[in-house]
Motif scaffolding. Structure first.
Motif, PDB file in Angstrom:
ATOM      1  N   SER A 116      22.804  30.649  -4.620  1.00  0.00           N
ATOM      2  CA  SER A 116      22.387  29.248  -4.678  1.00  0.00           C
ATOM      3  C   SER A 116      20.869  29.119  -4.660  1.00  0.00           C
ATOM      4  N   CYS A 117      20.195  29.945  -3.869  1.00  0.00           N
ATOM      5  CA  CYS A 117      18.728  29.909  -3.825  1.00  0.00           C
ATOM      6  C   CYS A 117      18.129  30.300  -5.168  1.00  0.00           C
ATOM      7  N   LYS A 118      18.718  31.287  -5.813  1.00  0.00           N
ATOM      8  CA  LYS A 118      18.225  31.719  -7.131  1.00  0.00           C
ATOM      9  C   LYS A 118      18.308  30.583  -8.140  1.00  0.00           C
ATOM     10  N   ILE A 119      19.322  29.744  -7.996  1.00  0.00           N
ATOM     11  CA  ILE A 119      19.443  28.570  -8.869  1.00  0.00           C
ATOM     12  C   ILE A 119      18.475  27.486  -8.406  1.00  0.00           C
ATOM     13  N   ALA A 120      18.428  27.234  -7.091  1.00  0.00           N
ATOM     14  CA  ALA A 120      17.574  26.175  -6.538  1.00  0.00           C
ATOM     15  C   ALA A 120      16.105  26.399  -6.879  1.00  0.00           C
ATOM     16  N   LYS A 121      15.668  27.646  -6.901  1.00  0.00           N
ATOM     17  CA  LYS A 121      14.239  27.883  -7.146  1.00  0.00           C
ATOM     18  C   LYS A 121      13.816  27.484  -8.555  1.00  0.00           C
ATOM     19  N   LYS A 122      14.789  27.251  -9.427  1.00  0.00           N
ATOM     20  CA  LYS A 122      14.471  26.787 -10.780  1.00  0.00           C
ATOM     21  C   LYS A 122      14.278  25.282 -10.845  1.00  0.00           C
ATOM     22  N   VAL A 123      14.781  24.551  -9.832  1.00  0.00           N
ATOM     23  CA  VAL A 123      14.700  23.091  -9.898  1.00  0.00           C
ATOM     24  C   VAL A 123      14.077  22.425  -8.670  1.00  0.00           C
ATOM     25  N   ALA A 124      14.197  23.032  -7.506  1.00  0.00           N
ATOM     26  CA  ALA A 124      13.698  22.402  -6.275  1.00  0.00           C
ATOM     27  C   ALA A 124      12.170  22.364  -6.257  1.00  0.00           C
ATOM     28  N   THR A 129      12.186  31.120   1.989  1.00  0.00           N
ATOM     29  CA  THR A 129      13.010  32.197   2.499  1.00  0.00           C
ATOM     30  C   THR A 129      12.614  32.422   3.953  1.00  0.00           C
ATOM     31  N   GLN A 130      13.506  33.010   4.716  1.00  0.00           N
ATOM     32  CA  GLN A 130      13.197  33.324   6.105  1.00  0.00           C
ATOM     33  C   GLN A 130      12.861  34.802   6.288  1.00  0.00           C
ATOM     34  N   TRP A 131      12.628  35.485   5.168  1.00  0.00           N
ATOM     35  CA  TRP A 131      12.276  36.901   5.189  1.00  0.00           C
ATOM     36  C   TRP A 131      11.027  37.117   4.334  1.00  0.00           C
ATOM     37  N   PRO A 132       9.944  37.651   4.891  1.00  0.00           N
ATOM     38  CA  PRO A 132       8.697  37.789   4.139  1.00  0.00           C
ATOM     39  C   PRO A 132       8.823  38.646   2.878  1.00  0.00           C
ATOM     40  N   HIS A 133       9.650  39.665   2.896  1.00  0.00           N
ATOM     41  CA  HIS A 133       9.751  40.545   1.724  1.00  0.00           C
ATOM     42  C   HIS A 133      10.512  39.907   0.548  1.00  0.00           C
ATOM     43  N   LEU A 134      11.118  38.736   0.762  1.00  0.00           N
ATOM     44  CA  LEU A 134      11.812  38.046  -0.323  1.00  0.00           C
ATOM     45  C   LEU A 134      10.960  36.950  -0.965  1.00  0.00           C
ATOM     46  N   ASP A 136       8.016  35.168  -3.158  1.00  0.00           N
ATOM     47  CA  ASP A 136       7.357  35.430  -4.433  1.00  0.00           C
ATOM     48  C   ASP A 136       6.548  34.193  -4.814  1.00  0.00           C
ATOM     49  N   ASP A 137       6.195  34.050  -6.075  1.00  0.00           N
ATOM     50  CA  ASP A 137       5.383  32.907  -6.493  1.00  0.00           C
ATOM     51  C   ASP A 137       6.069  31.560  -6.264  1.00  0.00           C
ATOM     52  N   LYS A 138       7.383  31.523  -6.391  1.00  0.00           N
ATOM     53  CA  LYS A 138       8.123  30.268  -6.244  1.00  0.00           C
ATOM     54  C   LYS A 138       8.758  30.111  -4.856  1.00  0.00           C
ATOM     55  N   VAL A 139       9.097  31.213  -4.218  1.00  0.00           N
ATOM     56  CA  VAL A 139       9.788  31.192  -2.932  1.00  0.00           C
ATOM     57  C   VAL A 139       8.797  31.589  -1.840  1.00  0.00           C
ATOM     58  N   LYS A 140       8.576  30.687  -0.905  1.00  0.00           N
ATOM     59  CA  LYS A 140       7.572  30.891   0.136  1.00  0.00           C
ATOM     60  C   LYS A 140       8.205  31.335   1.454  1.00  0.00           C
ATOM     61  N   PHE A 141       7.444  32.100   2.219  1.00  0.00           N
ATOM     62  CA  PHE A 141       7.830  32.469   3.579  1.00  0.00           C
ATOM     63  C   PHE A 141       6.870  31.784   4.528  1.00  0.00           C
TER      64      PHE A 141
END
Length: 147
Positions: A116-124, A129-134, A136-141
């Motif tokens: 669901s997150c992989k889909i959400a990051k395209k539109v949200a 994420t709650q993990w720093p290693h996950l 990226d440019d679109k998903v923030k920790f």
């Protein structure tokens, strides 16, 4: 500011409740897939919707119709969810209603982002994420909500 805060049962709901301090000063409308959860947020509006997922398309369709009605009634400015599928549907509907949308991926997803997150990051508008290693440019920790 009106916030629609939505999560499925289990850890998704618990993590959403941990975000309550961030809603201070806003009107909050809670949505979940279990009617009894309304008791946990008894000072706020609460709606129960059907649960659904990729295996239960009938339940998912019912949830979408219920969410559409909630959006028409409540007109939230912000939608925030910790997942899962009903929260993702709320992100899509929120975009249609011009609300700001925020996805917080579950802390349980420690090896990779949820589907669901992989889909959400395209539109949200914002994805966390709650993990720093996950991150990226679109998903923030920015930390985690369960300690």
């Amino acid at each position: 500011m009106k916030v629609l805060a939505i999560a499925s049962v289990g850890g998704h709901w618990i993590q959403l409740l941990r975000l309550i301090p961030a809603f201070k000063g806003s009107e909050v409308v809670f949505v979940s897939t279990k009617q009894s959860f309304g008791k946990m947020v008894s000072n706020e509006k609460f709606y129960a919707i059907a649960d659904g997922n990729r295996s239960d398309k009938k339940g998912l369709f019912k949830a979408i119709m219920q969410l559409r009605k909630i959006f028409l009634l409540e007109k939230p400015n912000v939608v925030i969810t910790t997942g899962a599928a009903p929260g993702l549907m709320a992100i899509f509907i929120g975009k249609l209603f011009k609300a700001k949308t925020i996805w917080v991926d579950s802390i349980a997803n420690c090896e990779e982002l949820s589907m669901s997150c992989k889909i959400a990051k395209k539109v949200a508008d914002h994805v966390y994420t709650q993990w720093p290693h996950l991150a990226d440019d679109k998903v923030k920790f920015k930390g985690n909500v369960l300690k």
